[in-house]
Design a protein around this motif. Structure first.
Motif, PDB file in Angstrom:
ATOM      1  N   VAL A 140     -26.248  16.357 -13.150  1.00 21.22           N
ATOM      2  CA  VAL A 140     -26.159  14.945 -12.807  1.00 21.22           C
ATOM      3  C   VAL A 140     -27.496  14.496 -12.220  1.00 21.22           C
ATOM      4  CG1 VAL A 140     -24.988  13.256 -11.356  1.00 21.22           C
ATOM      5  CG2 VAL A 140     -23.704  15.149 -12.338  1.00 21.22           C
ATOM      6  N   ALA A 141     -28.028  13.407 -12.761  1.00 24.05           N
ATOM      7  CA  ALA A 141     -29.285  12.863 -12.246  1.00 24.05           C
ATOM      8  C   ALA A 141     -29.005  12.185 -10.906  1.00 24.05           C
ATOM      9  CB  ALA A 141     -29.890  11.868 -13.232  1.00 24.05           C
ATOM     10  N   THR A 142     -29.849  12.464  -9.924  1.00 24.47           N
ATOM     11  CA  THR A 142     -29.683  11.802  -8.636  1.00 24.47           C
ATOM     12  C   THR A 142     -30.628  10.618  -8.558  1.00 24.47           C
ATOM     13  OG1 THR A 142     -31.266  13.312  -7.638  1.00 24.47           O
ATOM     14  CG2 THR A 142     -28.949  13.894  -7.422  1.00 24.47           C
ATOM     15  N   ARG A 143     -30.120   9.544  -8.008  1.00 21.60           N
ATOM     16  CA  ARG A 143     -30.916   8.331  -7.853  1.00 21.60           C
ATOM     17  C   ARG A 143     -31.810   8.486  -6.635  1.00 21.60           C
ATOM     18  NH1 ARG A 143     -29.678   3.700  -4.813  1.00 21.60           N
ATOM     19  NH2 ARG A 143     -30.947   1.943  -5.437  1.00 21.60           N
ATOM     20  N   ARG A 144     -33.076   8.212  -6.812  1.00 20.33           N
ATOM     21  CA  ARG A 144     -34.012   8.256  -5.702  1.00 20.33           C
ATOM     22  C   ARG A 144     -33.914   6.930  -4.954  1.00 20.33           C
ATOM     23  NH1 ARG A 144     -36.947  12.703  -6.133  1.00 20.33           N
ATOM     24  NH2 ARG A 144     -38.765  12.142  -4.932  1.00 20.33           N
ATOM     25  N   LEU A 145     -33.974   7.014  -3.634  1.00 20.12           N
ATOM     26  CA  LEU A 145     -33.884   5.825  -2.796  1.00 20.12           C
ATOM     27  C   LEU A 145     -35.241   5.502  -2.191  1.00 20.12           C
ATOM     28  CD1 LEU A 145     -30.671   6.635  -0.707  1.00 20.12           C
ATOM     29  CD2 LEU A 145     -30.843   5.145  -2.689  1.00 20.12           C
ATOM     30  N   SER A 146     -35.432   4.239  -1.888  1.00 22.84           N
ATOM     31  CA  SER A 146     -36.586   3.861  -1.081  1.00 22.84           C
ATOM     32  C   SER A 146     -36.236   4.111   0.378  1.00 22.84           C
ATOM     33  CB  SER A 146     -36.932   2.382  -1.290  1.00 22.84           C
ATOM     34  OG  SER A 146     -35.942   1.568  -0.676  1.00 22.84           O
ATOM     35  N   LEU A 147     -37.239   4.143   1.224  1.00 19.63           N
ATOM     36  CA  LEU A 147     -37.010   4.326   2.653  1.00 19.63           C
ATOM     37  C   LEU A 147     -36.106   3.207   3.188  1.00 19.63           C
ATOM     38  CD1 LEU A 147     -37.582   5.791   5.325  1.00 19.63           C
ATOM     39  CD2 LEU A 147     -39.644   4.385   5.535  1.00 19.63           C
ATOM     40  N   ASP A 148     -36.373   1.968   2.789  1.00 19.29           N
ATOM     41  CA  ASP A 148     -35.554   0.846   3.262  1.00 19.29           C
ATOM     42  C   ASP A 148     -34.100   0.976   2.813  1.00 19.29           C
ATOM     43  OD1 ASP A 148     -37.623  -0.362   4.648  1.00 19.29           O
ATOM     44  OD2 ASP A 148     -38.246  -1.584   2.934  1.00 19.29           O
ATOM     45  N   GLU A 149     -33.866   1.449   1.582  1.00 23.21           N
ATOM     46  CA  GLU A 149     -32.489   1.646   1.112  1.00 23.21           C
ATOM     47  C   GLU A 149     -31.789   2.717   1.948  1.00 23.21           C
ATOM     48  OE1 GLU A 149     -32.709   0.651  -3.647  1.00 23.21           O
ATOM     49  OE2 GLU A 149     -33.616   2.527  -2.932  1.00 23.21           O
ATOM     50  N   TRP A 150     -32.516   3.796   2.268  1.00 23.44           N
ATOM     51  CA  TRP A 150     -31.926   4.846   3.089  1.00 23.44           C
ATOM     52  C   TRP A 150     -31.587   4.324   4.483  1.00 23.44           C
ATOM     53  CZ3 TRP A 150     -34.335   7.622   7.295  1.00 23.44           C
ATOM     54  CH2 TRP A 150     -33.544   8.650   7.799  1.00 23.44           C
ATOM     55  N   LEU A 151     -32.520   3.564   5.079  1.00 23.75           N
ATOM     56  CA  LEU A 151     -32.282   3.022   6.418  1.00 23.75           C
ATOM     57  C   LEU A 151     -31.108   2.050   6.452  1.00 23.75           C
ATOM     58  CD1 LEU A 151     -35.958   2.507   7.604  1.00 23.75           C
ATOM     59  CD2 LEU A 151     -34.306   4.158   8.509  1.00 23.75           C
ATOM     60  N   ALA A 152     -30.834   1.382   5.330  1.00 27.05           N
ATOM     61  CA  ALA A 152     -29.727   0.427   5.270  1.00 27.05           C
ATOM     62  C   ALA A 152     -28.371   1.125   5.166  1.00 27.05           C
ATOM     63  CB  ALA A 152     -29.918  -0.516   4.087  1.00 27.05           C
ATOM     64  N   GLN A 153     -28.362   2.399   4.819  1.00 28.67           N
ATOM     65  CA  GLN A 153     -27.105   3.130   4.711  1.00 28.67           C
ATOM     66  C   GLN A 153     -26.574   3.481   6.093  1.00 28.67           C
ATOM     67  OE1 GLN A 153     -27.984   6.569   2.284  1.00 28.67           O
ATOM     68  NE2 GLN A 153     -27.584   5.433   0.397  1.00 28.67           N
TER      69      GLN A 153
END
Length: 180
Positions: free
Chosen positions: A2-15
């Motif tokens: 399964v391909a994993t989606r890479r996140l931006s730093l801002d997307e990670w911080l929003a989680q």
């Protein structure tokens, strides 16, 4: 696979924060190993011991599991040291605005877990030292050792019966003063 989606730093911080904590490096979200009771007790011991020294002298704060975001603008990472010390000169503004803390901590303490991915762990320690962490203590509870890392210096390991005092950083007070 399964391909994993890479996140931006801002997307990670929003989680939302996870339990156990997750960290962010190079577009990947990395789950920290789940701490067990001995791990939590040891982290608490380091917080209490450092607090008894740091608080009366108003040197800064010592906290467990603080999300710290730092590094070069094009490659910032988000790490959660088991224990972090941040000197007073680097604390400013409302404490709620410090989460995540957008600087390297002055001291990061990492407690090794039996299921620790050593390649990623070593990369994290090197990143710390290259990007502003002035002192790193790697605690190995099984071996009963602490390995002390400082930028531009060889690491050294202390064993039972030896004194962990911050080395030259604490003697010169460079750990608790503003960086140049």
């Amino acid at each position: 696979m399964v391909a994993t989606r890479r996140l931006s730093l801002d997307e990670w911080l929003a989680q939302p924060e996870t339990e156990p904590a997750s960290e962010y490096a190079c577009g990947e979200v990395l789950q920290k190993p789940m701490p067990n009771l001995p791990h939590a007790l040891l982290a608490g011991l380091f917080v209490r011991l450092l607090y008894t020294y740091i608080h009366p002298m108003k040197l800064g704060v010592v906290v467990p599991d603080l999300r710290c975001v730092f590094g070069p603008p094009s490659g910032s990472r988000g790490y959660v040291p088991d224990v972090a010390f941040i000197s007073r000169p680097r604390l400013h503004g409302d404490a709620r605005a410090l989460v995540p803390f957008r600087q390297a901590p002055d001291l990061a303490i990492e407690l090794l877990s039996p299921d620790q991915a050593m390649g990623r762990f070593t990369d994290k320690i090197h990143f710390y030292l290259r990007h502003g962490v002035r002192l790193v203590w790697v605690v190995d509870p099984r071996a009963e050792t602490v390995t002390v890392h400082q930028p531009h210096a060889d690491p050294f390991t202390l064993t039972t019966g030896e004194t962990l005092d911050g080395g030259p950083a604490s003697a010169s007070r460079s750990l608790i003063s503003s960086p140049n």
